[in-house]
Every structure is written in C-alpha cells, then in structure tokens.
Write a protein that holds these residues in place. Structure first.
Motif, PDB file in Angstrom:
ATOM      1  N   GLU A  93      42.216  35.967  37.634  1.00 52.57           N
ATOM      2  CA  GLU A  93      41.747  36.962  36.662  1.00 52.57           C
ATOM      3  C   GLU A  93      40.281  37.313  36.908  1.00 52.57           C
ATOM      4  OE1 GLU A  93      43.213  33.983  35.610  1.00 52.57           O
ATOM      5  OE2 GLU A  93      45.195  34.864  35.338  1.00 52.57           O
ATOM      6  N   MET A  94      39.471  36.285  37.217  1.00 52.86           N
ATOM      7  CA  MET A  94      38.060  36.525  37.475  1.00 52.86           C
ATOM      8  C   MET A  94      37.883  37.364  38.743  1.00 52.86           C
ATOM      9  SD  MET A  94      35.001  36.280  36.434  1.00 52.86           S
ATOM     10  CE  MET A  94      35.414  35.324  35.006  1.00 52.86           C
ATOM     11  N   ILE A  95      38.678  37.081  39.747  1.00 55.38           N
ATOM     12  CA  ILE A  95      38.604  37.876  40.975  1.00 55.38           C
ATOM     13  C   ILE A  95      39.004  39.317  40.691  1.00 55.38           C
ATOM     14  CG2 ILE A  95      39.581  38.205  43.294  1.00 55.38           C
ATOM     15  CD1 ILE A  95      39.691  35.145  43.518  1.00 55.38           C
ATOM     16  N   ASP A  96      40.025  39.510  39.843  1.00 58.52           N
ATOM     17  CA  ASP A  96      40.430  40.874  39.472  1.00 58.52           C
ATOM     18  C   ASP A  96      39.298  41.612  38.768  1.00 58.52           C
ATOM     19  OD1 ASP A  96      42.944  40.607  40.574  1.00 58.52           O
ATOM     20  OD2 ASP A  96      43.904  40.031  38.676  1.00 58.52           O
ATOM     21  N   VAL A  97      38.620  40.924  37.856  1.00 56.76           N
ATOM     22  CA  VAL A  97      37.502  41.546  37.134  1.00 56.76           C
ATOM     23  C   VAL A  97      36.377  41.902  38.109  1.00 56.76           C
ATOM     24  CG1 VAL A  97      35.679  41.102  35.427  1.00 56.76           C
ATOM     25  CG2 VAL A  97      38.032  40.449  34.926  1.00 56.76           C
ATOM     26  N   ILE A  98      36.063  40.986  39.010  1.00 60.96           N
ATOM     27  CA  ILE A  98      35.014  41.236  40.007  1.00 60.96           C
ATOM     28  C   ILE A  98      35.424  42.386  40.919  1.00 60.96           C
ATOM     29  CG2 ILE A  98      33.877  40.242  42.040  1.00 60.96           C
ATOM     30  CD1 ILE A  98      33.918  37.541  40.511  1.00 60.96           C
ATOM     31  N   ASP A  99      36.695  42.409  41.279  1.00 62.96           N
ATOM     32  CA  ASP A  99      37.215  43.474  42.147  1.00 62.96           C
ATOM     33  C   ASP A  99      37.136  44.836  41.451  1.00 62.96           C
ATOM     34  OD1 ASP A  99      38.066  43.815  44.728  1.00 62.96           O
ATOM     35  OD2 ASP A  99      40.183  43.474  44.298  1.00 62.96           O
ATOM     36  N   ARG A 100      37.542  44.884  40.190  1.00 65.51           N
ATOM     37  CA  ARG A 100      37.479  46.157  39.449  1.00 65.51           C
ATOM     38  C   ARG A 100      36.042  46.637  39.280  1.00 65.51           C
ATOM     39  NH1 ARG A 100      41.617  43.765  36.379  1.00 65.51           N
ATOM     40  NH2 ARG A 100      40.147  43.108  34.800  1.00 65.51           N
ATOM     41  N   GLY A 101      35.125  45.709  39.179  1.00 67.08           N
ATOM     42  CA  GLY A 101      33.711  46.064  39.069  1.00 67.08           C
ATOM     43  C   GLY A 101      33.078  46.375  40.416  1.00 67.08           C
ATOM     44  N   GLU A 102      33.892  46.355  41.472  1.00 67.85           N
ATOM     45  CA  GLU A 102      33.450  46.619  42.839  1.00 67.85           C
ATOM     46  C   GLU A 102      32.261  45.733  43.239  1.00 67.85           C
ATOM     47  OE1 GLU A 102      33.255  50.650  44.091  1.00 67.85           O
ATOM     48  OE2 GLU A 102      35.169  51.143  43.172  1.00 67.85           O
ATOM     49  N   LYS A 103      32.360  44.467  42.840  1.00 72.28           N
ATOM     50  CA  LYS A 103      31.331  43.477  43.155  1.00 72.28           C
ATOM     51  C   LYS A 103      31.868  42.388  44.084  1.00 72.28           C
ATOM     52  CE  LYS A 103      28.330  45.223  40.272  1.00 72.28           C
ATOM     53  NZ  LYS A 103      27.291  46.080  40.751  1.00 72.28           N
ATOM     54  N   PHE A 104      32.991  42.666  44.745  1.00 73.86           N
ATOM     55  CA  PHE A 104      33.603  41.656  45.597  1.00 73.86           C
ATOM     56  C   PHE A 104      32.690  41.262  46.753  1.00 73.86           C
ATOM     57  CE2 PHE A 104      36.432  39.982  48.870  1.00 73.86           C
ATOM     58  CZ  PHE A 104      37.118  39.033  48.138  1.00 73.86           C
ATOM     59  N   LYS A 105      31.897  42.187  47.243  1.00 74.16           N
ATOM     60  CA  LYS A 105      30.985  41.880  48.348  1.00 74.16           C
ATOM     61  C   LYS A 105      29.989  40.793  47.932  1.00 74.16           C
ATOM     62  CE  LYS A 105      27.765  44.027  51.569  1.00 74.16           C
ATOM     63  NZ  LYS A 105      27.146  45.277  51.999  1.00 74.16           N
ATOM     64  N   TYR A 106      29.561  40.804  46.665  1.00 77.63           N
ATOM     65  CA  TYR A 106      28.650  39.768  46.179  1.00 77.63           C
ATOM     66  C   TYR A 106      29.329  38.404  46.169  1.00 77.63           C
ATOM     67  CZ  TYR A 106      25.745  43.669  44.767  1.00 77.63           C
ATOM     68  OH  TYR A 106      24.983  44.799  44.772  1.00 77.63           O
ATOM     69  N   LEU A 107      30.564  38.383  45.674  1.00 71.95           N
ATOM     70  CA  LEU A 107      31.325  37.135  45.665  1.00 71.95           C
ATOM     71  C   LEU A 107      31.549  36.641  47.091  1.00 71.95           C
ATOM     72  CD1 LEU A 107      32.956  34.965  44.200  1.00 71.95           C
ATOM     73  CD2 LEU A 107      34.938  36.498  44.336  1.00 71.95           C
ATOM     74  N   LEU A 108      31.894  37.547  47.991  1.00 70.75           N
ATOM     75  CA  LEU A 108      32.101  37.193  49.387  1.00 70.75           C
ATOM     76  C   LEU A 108      30.817  36.635  50.005  1.00 70.75           C
ATOM     77  CD1 LEU A 108      34.182  37.242  51.700  1.00 70.75           C
ATOM     78  CD2 LEU A 108      33.261  39.481  52.308  1.00 70.75           C
TER      79      LEU A 108
END
Length: 187
Positions: A93-108
């Motif tokens: 769910e947290m990854i989905d939220v980060i993905d929807r916020g287009e912040k996946f690059k930060y997590l990566l």
C-alpha cells in the motif's frame, strides 16, 4: 517517476545512471573525506615501506589485509540484513501511495544506496585480494610507487565503504520520513 518507468531497467548500471549516485564518489563529503584519508593512509604506507625489508613489510601487511577482508564481509552482512529489514517494512500500500505521488525515484534512491555500498565493498574485497597476491610476489624489492597506488585504491574503497555504511543510518531515517509524508491522509 513511477515504478513502471523502471520495469526492465532494474540492473545496477541502469539504476546507478538514473540516480546519478556515481557523482557522490568524489564530490560528496564522504567522497572528499575518503580521498583525504586515502592520501594520509598512502603517506603512512610510504613511510613504513621506506624503512622496511620485504619480509617485515609482508608480515605487517598480510594480517592487515585479513582484517580488511573480514571487515568488508561483515559490512556486506550488515547491508544485506539492513536492506532486508527495510524492504520488509514497506507495505504494498505504501509503495502504491509513493507510486501515485510519482516519488518512486526517491524510494529507489534510498534503497539503491544499499546496492551501491555493496558494489563499493566488492571493489574493496577485490582490491584486498589483488593486494594480497601482489604481496606474495614480492621477492627482491618493494616498488614504493606501486605500494602507494595499491594503498590509495584499497584505502579509498575502505574509507568510502565505511562512511557509506554509516550514512545508511541516515538513509533509514529518510525512509521513515518518506513513509510518513506519503501515507494516505486520514480525514
């Protein structure tokens, strides 16, 4: 960016180029400090080499390389364990939220630091093995410049991997902040 942008581009070199983490190796505080400490370490080894015979230099260096190898493998275990804990603490769910916020690059970028530090440790361990093999071939004399070069490269990877491992503590804190910031808002 979203996770789908990285699908099929999940290899070390792809992520390294995307996160531009390679720039930190020489321009970050850790990189600059590692270079300075490597210069000091190399200078120390030049002083030791000039006053040593081949046998005494080898007897000094073999245990030191063993300690570096043991420490490198220990840090590698720390990285694997730390990454496992962090990956396990991030829910879908947290990854989905980060993905929807287009912040996946930060997590990566946060997670890739573990992979990057592991690569630096690989170079440290490889450098130690090469140092060990070079020491075994010494029989007539010691080339001061060769020792200086080996010492600089090995000590740079040592100091840089040590600092990166410590900096992973800050990375873990940034992950907590990102998780908190990206969580769904309660009404």
């Amino acid at each position: 960016m979203q996770s789908k942008d990285f699908f099929g581009k999940d290899r070390f070199w792809n992520i390294l180029l995307e996160t531009k983490m390679y720039k930190e190796a020489f321009s970050s505080k850790e990189g600059v400090m590692s270079i300075l400490l490597s210069v000091a370490t190399s200078t120390f080894f030049i002083v030791v080499v000039r006053g040593s015979s081949v046998g005494s230099f080898q007897s000094l260096m073999f245990p030191l390389i063993g300690i570096l190898l043991g420490g490198g493998f220990g840090l590698l275990g720390f990285l694997v364990g730390g990454l496992g804990i962090l990956v396990g603490s991030i829910s879908d769910e947290m990854i989905d939220v980060i993905d929807r916020g287009e912040k996946f690059k930060y997590l990566l970028g946060i997670m890739f630091r573990f992979y990057y530090d592991g690569a630096i440790l690989f170079f440290l361990i490889s450098s130690c093995v090469l140092d060990y093999l070079a020491l075994m071939t010494l029989d007539k004399g010691i080339n001061v410049w060769l020792v200086c070069g080996f010492a600089f490269v090995t000590s740079y990877f040592f100091w840089y991997s040590l600092m990166l491992s410590v900096m992973l503590l800050g990375t873990s804190i940034r992950l907590i902040i990102l998780r908190h910031h990206m969580r769904p808002k309660q009404h």
